[in-house]
Design a protein around this motif. Sequence first.
Motif, mmCIF file in Angstrom:
data_model
loop_
_atom_site.group_PDB
_atom_site.id
_atom_site.type_symbol
_atom_site.label_atom_id
_atom_site.label_comp_id
_atom_site.label_asym_id
_atom_site.label_seq_id
_atom_site.Cartn_x
_atom_site.Cartn_y
_atom_site.Cartn_z
ATOM 1 N N MET A 1 -8.273 -6.337 6.797
ATOM 2 C CA MET A 1 -6.847 -6.248 6.638
ATOM 3 C C MET A 1 -6.589 -6.624 5.439
ATOM 4 N N LEU A 2 -5.531 -6.053 4.718
ATOM 5 C CA LEU A 2 -5.263 -6.360 3.583
ATOM 6 C C LEU A 2 -4.086 -7.638 3.600
ATOM 7 N N ALA A 3 -3.755 -8.405 2.757
ATOM 8 C CA ALA A 3 -2.750 -9.228 2.808
ATOM 9 C C ALA A 3 -1.292 -8.626 2.868
ATOM 10 N N GLN A 4 -0.306 -9.149 3.594
ATOM 11 C CA GLN A 4 0.883 -8.725 3.859
ATOM 12 C C GLN A 4 1.888 -9.724 4.370
ATOM 13 N N TYR A 5 3.016 -9.527 3.992
ATOM 14 C CA TYR A 5 4.152 -10.238 4.601
ATOM 15 C C TYR A 5 4.620 -9.423 5.507
ATOM 16 N N VAL A 6 5.254 -9.876 6.810
ATOM 17 C CA VAL A 6 5.854 -9.153 7.922
ATOM 18 C C VAL A 6 7.007 -9.906 8.312
ATOM 19 N N TYR A 7 8.130 -9.027 8.421
ATOM 20 C CA TYR A 7 9.469 -9.236 9.056
ATOM 21 C C TYR A 7 9.790 -8.422 10.297
ATOM 22 N N THR A 8 9.688 -8.763 11.404
ATOM 23 C CA THR A 8 10.036 -7.804 12.702
ATOM 24 C C THR A 8 11.549 -8.044 12.915
ATOM 25 N N ALA A 9 12.307 -7.149 12.525
ATOM 26 C CA ALA A 9 13.737 -7.004 12.998
ATOM 27 C C ALA A 9 13.717 -6.264 14.475
ATOM 28 N N ALA A 10 14.719 -6.620 15.108
ATOM 29 C CA ALA A 10 15.049 -5.885 16.498
ATOM 30 C C ALA A 10 14.904 -4.542 16.419
ATOM 31 N N GLU A 11 15.227 -3.869 15.393
ATOM 32 C CA GLU A 11 15.390 -2.439 15.394
ATOM 33 C C GLU A 11 14.074 -1.878 14.600
ATOM 34 N N VAL A 12 13.467 -2.332 13.694
ATOM 35 C CA VAL A 12 12.356 -1.945 13.157
ATOM 36 C C VAL A 12 11.597 -2.946 12.328
ATOM 37 N N PRO A 13 10.141 -2.824 12.445
ATOM 38 C CA PRO A 13 9.309 -3.813 11.394
ATOM 39 C C PRO A 13 9.470 -3.660 10.050
ATOM 40 N N PHE A 14 9.467 -4.528 9.247
ATOM 41 C CA PHE A 14 9.170 -4.444 7.686
ATOM 42 C C PHE A 14 7.896 -5.127 7.340
ATOM 43 N N ARG A 15 7.319 -4.604 6.345
ATOM 44 C CA ARG A 15 5.963 -5.142 5.992
ATOM 45 C C ARG A 15 5.975 -4.923 4.489
ATOM 46 N N ILE A 16 5.401 -5.799 3.559
ATOM 47 C CA ILE A 16 5.078 -5.652 2.323
ATOM 48 C C ILE A 16 3.553 -6.195 2.137
ATOM 49 N N VAL A 17 2.798 -5.095 1.649
ATOM 50 C CA VAL A 17 1.205 -4.888 1.881
ATOM 51 C C VAL A 17 0.855 -4.617 0.583
ATOM 52 N N ARG A 18 -0.270 -5.674 0.119
ATOM 53 C CA ARG A 18 -0.925 -5.586 -1.084
ATOM 54 C C ARG A 18 -1.689 -4.474 -1.165
ATOM 55 N N HIS A 19 -1.402 -3.582 -2.209
ATOM 56 C CA HIS A 19 -2.207 -2.318 -2.424
ATOM 57 C C HIS A 19 -2.772 -2.414 -3.650
ATOM 58 N N GLY A 20 -3.939 -3.005 -3.766
ATOM 59 C CA GLY A 20 -4.650 -3.216 -5.213
ATOM 60 C C GLY A 20 -3.825 -4.106 -5.859
ATOM 61 N N HIS A 21 -3.354 -4.271 -7.284
ATOM 62 C CA HIS A 21 -2.649 -5.167 -7.877
ATOM 63 C C HIS A 21 -1.271 -4.987 -7.791
ATOM 64 N N ARG A 22 -0.691 -3.919 -6.716
ATOM 65 C CA ARG A 22 0.643 -3.813 -6.593
ATOM 66 C C ARG A 22 1.089 -4.209 -5.073
ATOM 67 N N TRP A 23 2.453 -3.868 -4.777
ATOM 68 C CA TRP A 23 2.627 -4.015 -3.323
ATOM 69 C C TRP A 23 3.592 -3.051 -2.776
ATOM 70 N N ARG A 24 3.126 -2.682 -1.574
ATOM 71 C CA ARG A 24 3.774 -1.422 -0.795
ATOM 72 C C ARG A 24 4.998 -2.032 0.130
ATOM 73 N N ALA A 25 6.109 -1.677 -0.060
ATOM 74 C CA ALA A 25 7.172 -2.015 0.762
ATOM 75 C C ALA A 25 7.267 -0.891 1.881
ATOM 76 N N LEU A 26 7.219 -1.247 3.223
ATOM 77 C CA LEU A 26 7.197 -0.453 4.258
ATOM 78 C C LEU A 26 8.415 -0.689 5.211
ATOM 79 N N GLN A 27 9.011 0.153 5.694
ATOM 80 C CA GLN A 27 10.326 0.182 6.775
ATOM 81 C C GLN A 27 9.753 0.868 8.017
ATOM 82 N N GLY A 28 9.162 0.244 9.113
ATOM 83 C CA GLY A 28 8.591 0.896 9.985
ATOM 84 C C GLY A 28 7.280 1.855 9.286
ATOM 85 N N PRO A 29 7.052 3.218 9.591
ATOM 86 C CA PRO A 29 6.055 3.786 9.259
ATOM 87 C C PRO A 29 6.381 4.488 7.702
ATOM 88 N N HIS A 30 7.556 4.257 7.336
ATOM 89 C CA HIS A 30 7.908 4.913 6.008
ATOM 90 C C HIS A 30 7.745 3.899 4.789
#
Length: 86
Positions: free
Chosen positions: A1-30
Amino acid sequence: MLAQYVYTAAEVPFRIVRHGHRWRALQGPHEIGRYDTPEDAVRGLRDVSLHWVPRRLSDWRFIPDAALAHLAPPTQAALARLAAAA
């Protein structure tokens, strides 16, 4: 599993995932975008989201890198079976 920050709101989960040397910001599956730092990713999520997103990373849950750390290394017998199957 990659390093990530997770925040779960009541409506949708948010994740910030390490992707190589950058970080991907995700809202749900998007994917919202890719950023140089996790702090930039938080700002990007806050700019586009209609939901409340924590401003400080200390308010997010951090999950460190754990790529298959729970598995034992393969035995010599297992490696021999894999080699024979190839």
